[in-house]
Design a protein around this motif. Structure first.
Motif, PDB file in Angstrom:
ATOM      1  N   GLY A  12      38.938  35.729  43.867  1.00 28.42           N
ATOM      2  CA  GLY A  12      38.584  35.466  43.098  1.00 28.42           C
ATOM      3  C   GLY A  12      39.528  35.086  42.169  1.00 28.42           C
ATOM      4  N   PHE A  13      38.302  34.186  41.045  1.00 22.49           N
ATOM      5  CA  PHE A  13      38.773  33.519  40.406  1.00 22.49           C
ATOM      6  C   PHE A  13      40.180  32.997  39.230  1.00 22.49           C
ATOM      7  CE2 PHE A  13      37.906  29.900  37.172  1.00 22.49           C
ATOM      8  CZ  PHE A  13      37.042  29.311  37.453  1.00 22.49           C
ATOM      9  N   LEU A  14      40.511  31.977  39.221  1.00 23.73           N
ATOM     10  CA  LEU A  14      41.831  31.488  38.935  1.00 23.73           C
ATOM     11  C   LEU A  14      42.040  32.728  37.066  1.00 23.73           C
ATOM     12  CD1 LEU A  14      41.244  27.758  37.784  1.00 23.73           C
ATOM     13  CD2 LEU A  14      42.802  28.822  39.894  1.00 23.73           C
ATOM     14  N   GLY A  15      43.472  33.749  37.433  1.00 23.00           N
ATOM     15  CA  GLY A  15      43.952  33.761  36.988  1.00 23.00           C
ATOM     16  C   GLY A  15      43.773  35.092  36.158  1.00 23.00           C
ATOM     17  N   SER A  16      42.912  35.614  37.582  1.00 25.62           N
ATOM     18  CA  SER A  16      42.328  36.589  38.254  1.00 25.62           C
ATOM     19  C   SER A  16      43.122  38.225  38.139  1.00 25.62           C
ATOM     20  CB  SER A  16      41.102  37.254  38.640  1.00 25.62           C
ATOM     21  OG  SER A  16      41.750  36.672  40.116  1.00 25.62           O
ATOM     22  N   VAL A 132      38.680  40.502  39.822  1.00 24.82           N
ATOM     23  CA  VAL A 132      38.125  40.098  38.779  1.00 24.82           C
ATOM     24  C   VAL A 132      38.210  40.781  37.645  1.00 24.82           C
ATOM     25  CG1 VAL A 132      35.703  40.665  37.455  1.00 24.82           C
ATOM     26  CG2 VAL A 132      35.532  40.785  39.994  1.00 24.82           C
ATOM     27  N   ASP A 133      38.728  40.072  36.923  1.00 29.08           N
ATOM     28  CA  ASP A 133      39.560  40.299  35.669  1.00 29.08           C
ATOM     29  C   ASP A 133      39.620  41.019  34.416  1.00 29.08           C
ATOM     30  OD1 ASP A 133      40.658  39.985  33.311  1.00 29.08           O
ATOM     31  OD2 ASP A 133      41.578  38.231  33.337  1.00 29.08           O
ATOM     32  N   VAL A 158      38.155  44.741  43.211  1.00 26.65           N
ATOM     33  CA  VAL A 158      38.872  44.904  42.422  1.00 26.65           C
ATOM     34  C   VAL A 158      39.268  44.722  41.113  1.00 26.65           C
ATOM     35  CG1 VAL A 158      41.748  44.985  42.318  1.00 26.65           C
ATOM     36  CG2 VAL A 158      40.285  45.064  44.753  1.00 26.65           C
ATOM     37  N   ILE A 159      38.430  45.538  40.035  1.00 30.99           N
ATOM     38  CA  ILE A 159      39.052  44.876  39.003  1.00 30.99           C
ATOM     39  C   ILE A 159      40.654  45.328  37.871  1.00 30.99           C
ATOM     40  CG2 ILE A 159      38.044  45.703  35.707  1.00 30.99           C
ATOM     41  CD1 ILE A 159      35.531  46.770  37.865  1.00 30.99           C
ATOM     42  N   THR A 160      41.215  43.877  38.106  1.00 26.00           N
ATOM     43  CA  THR A 160      42.855  44.011  37.792  1.00 26.00           C
ATOM     44  C   THR A 160      42.220  43.911  35.950  1.00 26.00           C
ATOM     45  OG1 THR A 160      42.746  41.993  37.406  1.00 26.00           O
ATOM     46  CG2 THR A 160      43.258  42.715  39.202  1.00 26.00           C
TER      47      THR A 160
END
Length: 358
Positions: A12-16, A132-133, A158-160
């Motif tokens: 997952g990308f940075l900060g996700s 994913v954020d 996973v959507i956070t």
């Protein structure tokens, strides 16, 4: 496969929110037998300090992002883990989680797990979990192709930070993100994690073999009807009604997910040639290929295939078909490879007979 240790790649990308998710997972009783490898970008890693786990099974790779230059580090780390486990120097872990840096393309990790002979003897790829954020996910996908690839190859999405979606405008943004992820990766379940809380059972046992069911997860893995629905409802514009975001850098216009269904049994040699030609000419753009095949010489035993770019896992033969449907089904997740090119190559080699467009 049943005796090897399942490996899940958490990306997952940075900060996700990967670290928050992992920290919460490791507090769950069902994760007590899990070893974790955390990869950090740069010479000094910090994220591991945020993961609360009092265990010797926590190992950090600090030699940079997981890419070609550090595959040796990953191999050595996993080899050392296995040796320590065998010598009972660490607890007898039954699952391994690799958390990548947010800048990582997951493909090299999958390559390593699929091709290193030693690792293949003791470990098996279970699946890719991509975080994913909910707040920044759309902008991240717009601006970073790595984030698009991470979402496209996932077995679980996973959507956070959905707890931060509190007003109608944010809710519309979340709906647009969900629709976009559905187009990028139609068959992957999309799960919500509020403040990183999620049940481990929702994320793991996602791959070729689930020991609890003694079968391949191909029915959930492929879900060709999901690709048909996605193609019918979303098309290629990926607009989804969110005109407030200028899509000057919409990377996922280049990423496609589709399922090819073949009615007739497949000649094994012809399919091998198809794979060789495909990876020889377009390998870099094959983000992921997975499928179940009806091979003419072994009609009662389906073959399960799994490939990432230039690398294909050895064929796994199932004892029996998981359903009455014996058609071959192959999912392609590609970058700048249209479905028509795949179908033309299959047709030119006389492979099967394609069913109605999925």
């Amino acid at each position: 496969m049943s005796s090897s240790i399942p490996v899940s790649v958490l990306t997952g990308f940075l900060g996700s929110g990967k670290t928050t998710l992992l920290s919460n997972l490791l507090r769950h009783p069902g994760m007590a037998d899990t070893a974790v490898v955390i990869n950090e970008f740069g010479e000094v890693g910090l994220d591991h300090l945020l993961v609360e786990k009092s265990s010797e099974n926590m190992i950090e790779l600090s030699s940079g992002c997981l890419c070609c230059t550090v595959r040796g580090d990953l191999v050595n780390t996993l080899r050392d883990l296995h040796i320590k486990r065998a010598k009972q120097e660490i607890p007898n872990f039954k699952r391994l989680v690799i958390e990548t840096t947010g800048l990582a393309d997951p493909a090299p990790i999958l390559h390593t797990l699929m091709t290193d002979p030693m690792l293949a003897s003791y470990y098996r790829l279970d699946g890719v979990v991509t975080v994913v954020d909910a707040v920044n996910g759309e902008a991240t996908l717009d601006n970073h192709i790595e984030a698009v690839k991470q979402a496209a190859v996932a077995d679980r999405l996973v959507i956070t930070k959905t707890d931060l979606v509190r007003d109608p405008a944010s809710a519309r943004d979340l709906d647009a993100l969900e629709a976009r992820l559905q187009t990028l990766n139609p068959a992957a379940p999309r799960l919500h994690a509020v403040q990183g809380e999620i049940e481990p059972d929702q994320l793991f046992n996602a791959g070729l073999y689930d020991p609890t069911r003694k079968t391949a997860d191909v029915l959930r893995w492929l879900k060709e009807e999901a690709y048909a629905d996605s193609h019918a409802h979303h098309g290629h514009g990926h607009d989804h009604g969110h005109h407030h975001h200028p899509d000057v850098n919409r990377h996922d216009d280049h990423v496609s997910a589709f399922c090819v269904v073949l009615d007739q049994p497949i000649d094994a040699m012809a399919f091998s040639l198809f794979v060789e030609l495909l990876i020889g000419t377009r390998g870099e753009n094959l983000l992921r290929v997975k499928g179940i095949l009806n091979i003419a010489d072994r009609p009662d035993q389906p073959a399960v295939i799994h490939g990432v770019q230039h690398v294909f896992h050895p064929v796994a033969w199932l004892e029996a078909w998981p359903s009455d449907d014996r058609r071959s089904r192959i999912v392609f997740i590609t970058k700048d490879i249209p479905r028509s090119d795949i179908e033309k190559l299959l047709e030119g080699l006389g492979i099967g007979q394609a069913a109605a467009a999925q």
